[in-house]
Design an enzyme around this catalytic site. Structure first.
Site, PDB file in Angstrom:
ATOM      1  N   ASP B 155      60.970  42.408 -32.853  1.00 19.70           N
ATOM      2  CA  ASP B 155      61.963  42.811 -31.852  1.00 19.70           C
ATOM      3  C   ASP B 155      62.691  44.043 -32.355  1.00 19.70           C
ATOM      4  OD1 ASP B 155      61.107  40.400 -30.908  1.00 19.70           O
ATOM      5  OD2 ASP B 155      63.099  39.652 -30.393  1.00 19.70           O
ATOM      6  N   LYS B 218      63.160  43.819 -23.702  1.00 18.67           N
ATOM      7  CA  LYS B 218      64.219  42.817 -23.674  1.00 18.67           C
ATOM      8  C   LYS B 218      65.542  43.501 -23.340  1.00 18.67           C
ATOM      9  CE  LYS B 218      64.046  39.358 -26.586  1.00 18.67           C
ATOM     10  NZ  LYS B 218      64.024  38.502 -27.815  1.00 18.67           N
ATOM     11  N   LYS B 250      46.860  45.333 -10.542  1.00 17.45           N
ATOM     12  CA  LYS B 250      47.252  44.887  -9.209  1.00 17.45           C
ATOM     13  C   LYS B 250      48.281  43.756  -9.236  1.00 17.45           C
ATOM     14  CE  LYS B 250      44.808  47.730  -6.867  1.00 17.45           C
ATOM     15  NZ  LYS B 250      45.564  48.974  -6.883  1.00 17.45           N
TER      16      LYS B 250
END
Lengths: 794, 295
Positions: B155, B218, B250
């Protein structure tokens, strides 16, 4: 651990992640219907009225078709009883100080708050609308309306001095309107001291419940009376001294009756999506407008060509995620509106398809009637009949535009003028569009916001009545001391022949009198023109001698005058109030220079010299006063829950036709001309029939001071010119000061484009008095309000 | 785990014309919360689903191996077994999506999870978390070390100053380098939306982060004054949808997005709230504090 009570399905839902039903219990609504033995009557004078021998109509759940109750249909005598109750209640209610009425309205708001669950489940149950919208929207707004108008009532004595309540208000609600629409109208009416008789369509119990809640509050039982009945009762209610609401047919049938009429029609809305918009948010605006059970009707969507593909893709993707279902389910976007609405939209879509339109439907919608999926219609040829009619719920008709200018042309090219939203992140563009749209409400980058303090209404064929804000209060007020309106209905007035033919006029001898000779001709487009008929009518002075000849105007001259006024309108309306005031002041100065001529002409009409001079001076003062008054127009409103201002704009009506009274040939003419021009209208005026020469004198000055076409003056046969103007579809408003018959005709004829009409019905006005000659009533009637919402935030 | 987002070339035309209207998004956020609700079995199932999206997180200065161990155990057994049995969900292998810790605690977490016998990924914050105000070199090194220690999700926080000064190319390059430093680990880019100034910046930063190859974007670190809010979530989801439309995929942000490989909730206290709700659903009673095991 306590006993287990989990259902078996969690496992499947964990995989499918589908939505489940979130039913709102409507047990309390049924229990309330039980208290009435499932038979609803009318609520009159604080009591339930259930007369015998009346037809009844079943009140059904629009989705299941289950019979919930039967509703008695009112007859003429029930209407009379309700009106009598309201009339009796009016005496006490209007005599109380505003503070007392304020307290009562506040108490009603508190009662609604305490019983809101009953109200919202009942409304959602019988209308099929999504309960979320009724619960979080309508019921809350109903309370806010009461609180807002309670405050208005408490300050009425100071803020609305010089005005008095009209009396008993007759309110006619069409079937597509919810109880909230009734609240928008009864709150201001009750606040200012009027009492109400509401005729609601058959099988709509929520207004009856409201009346019961209000009636049980005690001291003023008869102020709100609700009857349920068929549309055939409308003329009967209207023929009682009262007012208000419905359509074109009502406008016709009420012509000449004593009633004042306010109209609010039309449900369609408009959304303009420009290429600088936040497209995703605009798509949410479309959902708000058409597919969330907020508005009653469909939506016309105009998309700038450069973002057409992107907007359509997002729109279609969003439609796929809409949910429809039983209104009482807490997790649906849309409910169903019953079989009639379903038929209407099916017909519309079928027709659109046959005219070559593309239809896209999506969403999670039950397949059986009366559910109908969100529908997006595009490629509808502009000339096809479907493109002209009102778009029904839940349809959105999308069409492209290239430039902002074209968007305005397309948007203003319908006879409707209710509400619209503009989506653009460019401030200049958004304001250009917001100011240019001919509608009652414009939201910038939002759709469907409402607040009690913001006037809401329409223009063009969407009606000309207002509710909310200060404008809503004046709908139920009249200047103090206005004589009670008597019915001036003449049953044998033939609408087909009124003013059709002009009696021929013959030469009446040579003109004698003071020189210079009065100007000759019709004042159209800034100059004096020969009349189309090429004939003249003699004007006599007070002693019966010939004063002069004036041109005999006709239909073609009216057409030319309206055209000239239309040409001048955009330029004049675009001027600043200051610039308009400057020209009015210039005209005032010119009048003063011409004082001796004007005074001598007035003398020939039988006025004392002193009085004649005073009339000229007063006329000049009126011009100056209106010039000054218009500068302080419009203001900003602050609305709860919205960051940013709401602008209350006062916009000109357009081309205003004015038929002047016979008396006060100069003062009345100027008193009507001044406010009309000051607010940016252009005018076509028919001057005093007895002495049009004074108006023509003023025209000489207008020719030099004003741009061409601003004010056009057509002399001739009064009835004939009135007929031509009233039947003209492109005249935006009409004032008529003259006979009762003429008034009746004007009211009847105005149904063609539903132009707002102000007719004197044969009552003379004291033009030299400030209140009647230059009072706030003129200021109200001479312009229309537009609310422009400007949410802010970054 | 799903395949990586390979990213695209930087294309500034994707963000040059975008406009996000703040008040309109705020209204939409209010509406979403009022328009969709789930009850009963649906609520229970949705809550359990939410559990599988959670990055169970502890990011405190006083983290030690003992509370990391407890956290990892809770990640493996997020809901009491008997409650799951009552819902007939005990064999679904419900765990949280990941465990999220500071780089220095990655070893502890990896060890604890191994001991518990499960393969829940360990996520490590890195790249100068939470402010991102350190040298690029140290930020990259931090990522490499965390990956070496066994973190499989990284992260990172973005450099907010690049957003606020409009240096989109530089932002793209930085995240590209993070991507490279991650190697096989997943790159989750924290935008710290509370410090980006406007929703339009949130949209643009989201788009740049995805173009540069982030696997997740995030909202926030939990350390800013304003953290995850509904409006920024709406804007980010719209950006994700647009990114997938533009890259020819798609898919739309519908139900198919609701799987742990694609959707996460970073949270530390949410889990106990969910467990509490499930307890109530199963038993019809509200749980006492001691009824549910702590994490």
């Amino acid at each position: 651990m306590a006993a287990t009570r989990a259902g078996p399905r969690a496992r499947e839902i964990f995989t499918s992640l589908e939505y489940g039903p979130v039913p709102e219990s409507h047990a309390c609504a049924l229990a309330w219907l039980d208290t009435q033995d499932r038979c609803l009557g009318h609520y009159v004078n604080g009591k339930w009225l259930k007369p015998e021998h009346r037809n009844s109509v079943p009140c059904q759940d629009p989705i299941t078709g289950e019979n919930l109750a039967s509703c008695l249909q009112a007859q003429a005598e029930d209407v009379a009883a309700a009106v009598e109750a309201a009339r009796m209640a009016f005496k006490g209610w209007s005599a109380h100080p505003g503070v007392v009425r304020a307290q009562h309205l506040t108490r009603l708001a508190e009662v609604i708050q305490k019983h809101q669950r009953l109200l919202w489940t009942l409304e959602s149950l019988v209308t099929g609308r999504a309960v979320r919208e009724v619960r979080d929207g309508d019921v809350q707004l109903a309370q806010q309306l009461l609180h807002y108008h309670a405050i208005q009532a408490s300050t009425q004595e100071e803020a609305l001095a010089g005005w008095e309540p009209m009396g008993v208000i007759g309110l006619i609600l069409p079937p597509t309107f919810s109880f909230l629409e009734m609240m928008w109208r009864i709150c201001p009416a009750l606040a200012v001291g009027c009492t109400v008789v509401a005729l609601v369509p058959p099988a709509s119990p929520a207004p009856l419940l409201l009346a019961q809640l209000a009636g049980e509050l005690g001291p003023f039982p008869g102020i709100l009376n609700v009857l349920s009945g068929p549309a055939s009762l409308v003329p009967i209610l209207a023929s009682q001294p009262g007012i208000r609401k419905e359509g074109r047919a009502l406008r016709r049938s009420l012509a000449g009756e004593c009633a004042e009429l306010g109209l609010a029609l039309g449900t369609e809305s408009l959304l303009l999506l420009t290429d600088t918009a936040d497209v995703d948010s605009a798509v949410e605006g479309v959902v708000d407008a058409a597919w969330s059970d907020r508005g009653p009707g469909g939506l016309r969507l105009l998309i700038q060509e450069s973002v057409w593909d992107e907007a359509m893709r997002r729109l279609q993707e969003r439609m796929g995620r809409l949910r429809s279902g039983r209104g009482l389910d807490g997790a649906v976007d849309m409910g169903a509106r019953g079989a009639a609405a379903c038929d209407l939209v099916q017909r519309f879509v079928r027709e659109a398809q046959s005219q070559g339109a593309q239809v896209f439907q999506a969403g999670d919608v039950p397949s059986e009637r009366p559910f109908y999926p969100p529908t997006l219609v595009s490629n509808l040829p502009p000339a096809s009949p479907c493109a002209q009619v009102e778009v029904p719920w839940p349809v959105v008709v999308a069409s492209p535009f290239r430039t902002a200018k074209e968007a305005l042309l397309v948007a203003n090219g319908t006879p409707r003028g209710g509400s619209a939203s503009v989506w653009s992140e460019r401030l200049g563009q958004a304001l250009e569009l917001g100011y240019g749209l001919q509608v009652g409400t414009v939201w910038i980058n939002a759709h469907g916001l409402r607040d009690p303090s913001v006037p809401t209404g329409g223009c063009k064929e969407s009606g000309c009545s207002w509710h909310g804000g200060p404008d809503g209060l004046y709908e139920y007020l009249r200047p103090s001391g206005t004589p009670a309106r008597l019915s001036c209905l003449s049953k044998n007035l033939n609408y087909d022949t009124f003013g059709l033919a002009v009696p021929s006029t013959l030469p009446a001898g040579p003109e004698i009198g003071p020189s210079p000779a009065p100007p000759y001709g019709l004042f159209v487009g800034g100059r004096f023109q020969a009349p189309g008929a090429r004939s003249s009518r003699p004007i006599r002075d007070s002693s019966g001698n010939l004063h002069g000849y004036v041109a005999e105007g006709g239909a073609k001259d009216i057409r030319g005058a309206v055209e000239a006024a239309h040409q001048a309108f955009p330029g004049w309306a675009g001027q600043s109030p200051g610039a308009r005031a400057a020209l009015l002041w210039a005209l005032a100065a010119a009048l003063e220079r011409r004082k001796s001529t004007l005074a001598s002409r007035l003398e020939r009409q039988g006025a004392e010299l002193k009085a004649a001079e005073a009339e000229v001076e007063l006329s000049a003062r009126r011009l100056r006063a209106w010039g000054a008054r218009v500068q302080a127009q419009g203001h900003t409103l602050q609305v709860a829950g919205l960051r940013g201002p709401v602008l209350r704009l006062r916009e000109p009506l357009g081309v205003l036709a004015v038929v002047c009274p016979d008396e006060w040939p100069l003062l009345a003419f100027v008193s009507l001309l001044a406010p009309a021009l000051a607010y940016g209208n252009t005018v076509v005026m028919v001057p005093s029939a007895a002495c049009p020469l004074l108006a023509l004198e003023v025209c000489q000055d207008m020719a030099t001071v004003f741009p061409a076409g601003l004010a056009n003056v057509v002399t001739g046969d009064r009835d004939h010119l009135t007929r031509c103007l009233a039947l003209h579809q492109d005249v935006q408003a009409m004032w008529y000061f003259g006979s009762a018959q003429g008034s009746q005709f004007v009211e009847w004829a105005s149904a063609g484009n539903l132009k707002p009409v102000w007719a004197s019905r044969g009552c003379p006005r004291a033009w030299d008095q400030e209140a009647e000659g230059a009072g706030p009533e003129l200021g109200l009637r001479v312009a229309r309000t537009k609310a422009l919402w400007l949410p802010m935030g970054d | 785990m799903s395949a990586h987002n390979r990213g695209t070339e930087l294309d500034l035309s994707w963000i040059s014309k975008i406009q996000v209207n703040h008040p309109a998004v705020l209204r939409r956020a209010e509406q979403i919360q009022a328009r969709r609700t789930v009850k009963k079995e649906w609520q229970a199932a949705w809550l359990l689903k939410a559990v599988t999206f959670i990055d169970l997180t502890t990011l405190s200065g006083d983290d030690t191996s003992s509370n990391i161990q407890r956290l990892c155990y809770k990640a493996k057994y997020p809901i009491r077994e008997d409650l799951l049995k009552a819902l007939n969900m005990h064999d679904k292998g419900i765990t949280t999506a990941a465990v999220c810790v500071y780089p220095a605690r990655v070893c502890d977490a990896v060890k604890a999870l191994k001991a518990a016998g499960c393969n829940i990924p360990v996520a490590s914050v890195a790249a100068g978390f939470p402010a991102g105000q350190t040298h690029l070199k140290t930020r990259l090194e931090e990522i490499r070390l965390a990956v070496e220690d066994g973190a499989t999700e990284i992260d990172v926080v973005i450099n907010r100053s690049l957003v606020l000064t409009g240096q989109w190319e530089a932002l793209y390059d930085e995240i590209r380098q993070f991507r490279k430093a991650c190697g096989e680990a997943h790159l989750k880019t924290i935008l710290a939306t509370g410090e980006l100034g406007t929703l339009t910046n949130v949209y643009k930063a989201s788009m740049i982060a995805m173009m540069a190859g982030s696997d997740f974007i995030k909202t926030s670190t939990g350390k800013e004054t304003v953290n995850a809010t509904f409006p920024v979530a709406i804007v980010m989801l719209r950006a994700i949808r647009d990114f997938f439309w533009k890259t020819g995929n798609k898919e739309e942000l519908g139900d198919e997005w609701l799987k742990p490989e694609l959707f996460r909730i970073g949270a530390s206290t949410l889990l106990s709230d969910i467990e509490r709700q499930i307890y109530h659903h199963v038993t019809g009673r509200y749980a006492a504090y001691h009824d549910l095991p702590m994490s």
